[in-house]
Design a protein around this motif. Structure first.
Motif, PDB file in Angstrom:
ATOM      1  N   LYS A   2       0.849  -1.188   0.000  1.00  7.03           N
ATOM      2  CA  LYS A   2       0.000   0.000   0.000  1.00  7.03           C
ATOM      3  C   LYS A   2       0.891   1.247   0.000  1.00  7.03           C
ATOM      4  CE  LYS A   2      -4.018  -1.803   2.401  1.00  7.03           C
ATOM      5  NZ  LYS A   2      -4.912  -1.516   3.523  1.00  7.03           N
ATOM      6  N   ALA A  23       2.781   7.438  -9.256  1.00  9.52           N
ATOM      7  CA  ALA A  23       1.584   6.724  -8.808  1.00  9.52           C
ATOM      8  C   ALA A  23       1.087   5.752  -9.881  1.00  9.52           C
ATOM      9  CB  ALA A  23       0.491   7.728  -8.432  1.00  9.52           C
ATOM     10  N   CYS A  24       1.119   6.179 -11.141  1.00  6.44           N
ATOM     11  CA  CYS A  24       0.700   5.283 -12.239  1.00  6.44           C
ATOM     12  C   CYS A  24       1.615   4.068 -12.327  1.00  6.44           C
ATOM     13  CB  CYS A  24       0.685   6.038 -13.566  1.00  6.44           C
ATOM     14  SG  CYS A  24      -0.693   7.184 -13.761  1.00  6.44           S
ATOM     15  N   LYS A  27       0.841   1.750  -9.456  1.00 10.15           N
ATOM     16  CA  LYS A  27      -0.455   1.110  -9.687  1.00 10.15           C
ATOM     17  C   LYS A  27      -0.297  -0.038 -10.692  1.00 10.15           C
ATOM     18  CE  LYS A  27      -5.214   2.490 -10.788  1.00 10.15           C
ATOM     19  NZ  LYS A  27      -6.031   3.637 -11.246  1.00 10.15           N
ATOM     20  N   ALA A  31       0.486  -2.052  -6.753  1.00 11.29           N
ATOM     21  CA  ALA A  31       0.369  -1.410  -5.440  1.00 11.29           C
ATOM     22  C   ALA A  31      -1.032  -0.820  -5.272  1.00 11.29           C
ATOM     23  CB  ALA A  31       1.407  -0.306  -5.275  1.00 11.29           C
ATOM     24  N   GLU A  32      -1.589  -0.990  -4.090  1.00 12.10           N
ATOM     25  CA  GLU A  32      -2.828  -0.301  -3.739  1.00 12.10           C
ATOM     26  C   GLU A  32      -2.431   1.121  -3.385  1.00 12.10           C
ATOM     27  OE1 GLU A  32      -6.476  -0.600  -0.524  1.00 12.10           O
ATOM     28  OE2 GLU A  32      -5.113  -2.302  -0.737  1.00 12.10           O
ATOM     29  N   THR A  33      -3.083   2.097  -4.009  1.00 17.00           N
ATOM     30  CA  THR A  33      -2.608   3.473  -3.932  1.00 17.00           C
ATOM     31  C   THR A  33      -3.703   4.417  -3.468  1.00 17.00           C
ATOM     32  OG1 THR A  33      -1.107   2.999  -5.768  1.00 17.00           O
ATOM     33  CG2 THR A  33      -1.472   5.301  -5.255  1.00 17.00           C
ATOM     34  N   GLN A  50      -7.641   9.640 -13.701  1.00 17.33           N
ATOM     35  CA  GLN A  50      -6.896   8.379 -13.844  1.00 17.33           C
ATOM     36  C   GLN A  50      -7.482   7.270 -12.956  1.00 17.33           C
ATOM     37  OE1 GLN A  50      -4.208   7.500 -15.822  1.00 17.33           O
ATOM     38  NE2 GLN A  50      -4.453   9.436 -16.902  1.00 17.33           N
ATOM     39  N   GLU A  51      -8.604   7.578 -12.299  1.00 18.03           N
ATOM     40  CA  GLU A  51      -9.344   6.629 -11.469  1.00 18.03           C
ATOM     41  C   GLU A  51      -8.567   6.127 -10.253  1.00 18.03           C
ATOM     42  OE1 GLU A  51     -10.983   3.642 -14.075  1.00 18.03           O
ATOM     43  OE2 GLU A  51     -12.204   5.133 -15.117  1.00 18.03           O
ATOM     44  N   PHE A  52      -7.816   7.030  -9.630  1.00 17.88           N
ATOM     45  CA  PHE A  52      -7.155   6.725  -8.364  1.00 17.88           C
ATOM     46  C   PHE A  52      -8.130   6.953  -7.222  1.00 17.88           C
ATOM     47  CE2 PHE A  52      -3.276   7.281 -10.809  1.00 17.88           C
ATOM     48  CZ  PHE A  52      -2.446   6.326 -10.247  1.00 17.88           C
ATOM     49  N   SER A  53      -7.873   6.306  -6.118  1.00 14.19           N
ATOM     50  CA  SER A  53      -8.591   6.589  -4.887  1.00 14.19           C
ATOM     51  C   SER A  53      -8.018   7.900  -4.347  1.00 14.19           C
ATOM     52  CB  SER A  53      -8.378   5.443  -3.893  1.00 14.19           C
ATOM     53  OG  SER A  53      -9.015   5.731  -2.681  1.00 14.19           O
TER      54      SER A  53
END
Length: 164
Positions: A2, A23-24, A27, A31-33, A50-53
């Motif tokens: 994570k 981050a991309c 991912k 990795a859980e991001t 980019q559909e990140f949390s």
């Protein structure tokens, strides 16, 4: 694994681009991001696209530490990445048992004794510094007293291609 990215950039910049690229890449590696940018910043929009949390904050001041502690407890990251001073200071209190990596995207020339002292004081809790080039990374050794990893910015091959 994570990974939690904290970024206080208020505008699109090379540092914001590096945060998105990092981050991309993480991912893609599985990795859980979680991303915590500033609310209403251009990079917040780009991370959402980019559909990140994304869990945004309006700033990284002392009055936000309660929210950051709650996010840290809920997400429980293995690694925290920071990209600027305010979030690096906040991460000092969030680090407990986690690795803290600071991306440093600006060249720090003229590191005299005073600047080295305050640079080290501000980064004593950071496990690793990352720079985008040797040009930026070399002077940072005066801040850390240790190694600085150089990791160049990647290119999105969906948008760019190499010419032979």
């Amino acid at each position: 694994m994570k990974v939690w990215h904290l970024i206080s950039n208020r505008w699109n910049s090379a540092i914001s681009e590096y945060a998105l690229s990092a981050a991309c890449a993480m991912k893609l590696a599985g990795a859980e991001t979680l991303i915590t940018p500033l609310q209403s910043s251009p990079i917040e929009t780009r991370f959402i696209d980019q559909e990140f949390s994304v869990e945004s904050v309006d700033h990284f001041g002392l009055d936000k530490y309660g929210r950051l502690f709650a996010l840290s407890k809920k997400f429980n990251p293995d690694i925290i990445f920071t990209y600027g001073g305010p979030e690096t200071t906040a991460a000092m209190f969030l680090k407990t048992g986690r690795k803290l990596i600071r991306f440093y995207g600006q060249r720090a020339d003229g590191l005299g004794i005073t600047r080295q002292f305050f640079g080290r004081l501000g980064h004593f809790h950071v496990d690793r510094l990352i720079a985008p080039s040797q040009f930026v990374g070399k002077p940072l050794r005066g801040i850390t007293g240790g190694e600085v990893d150089v990791v160049p910015l990647g290119c999105d091959q969906k948008k760019f291609s190499f010419i032979d």
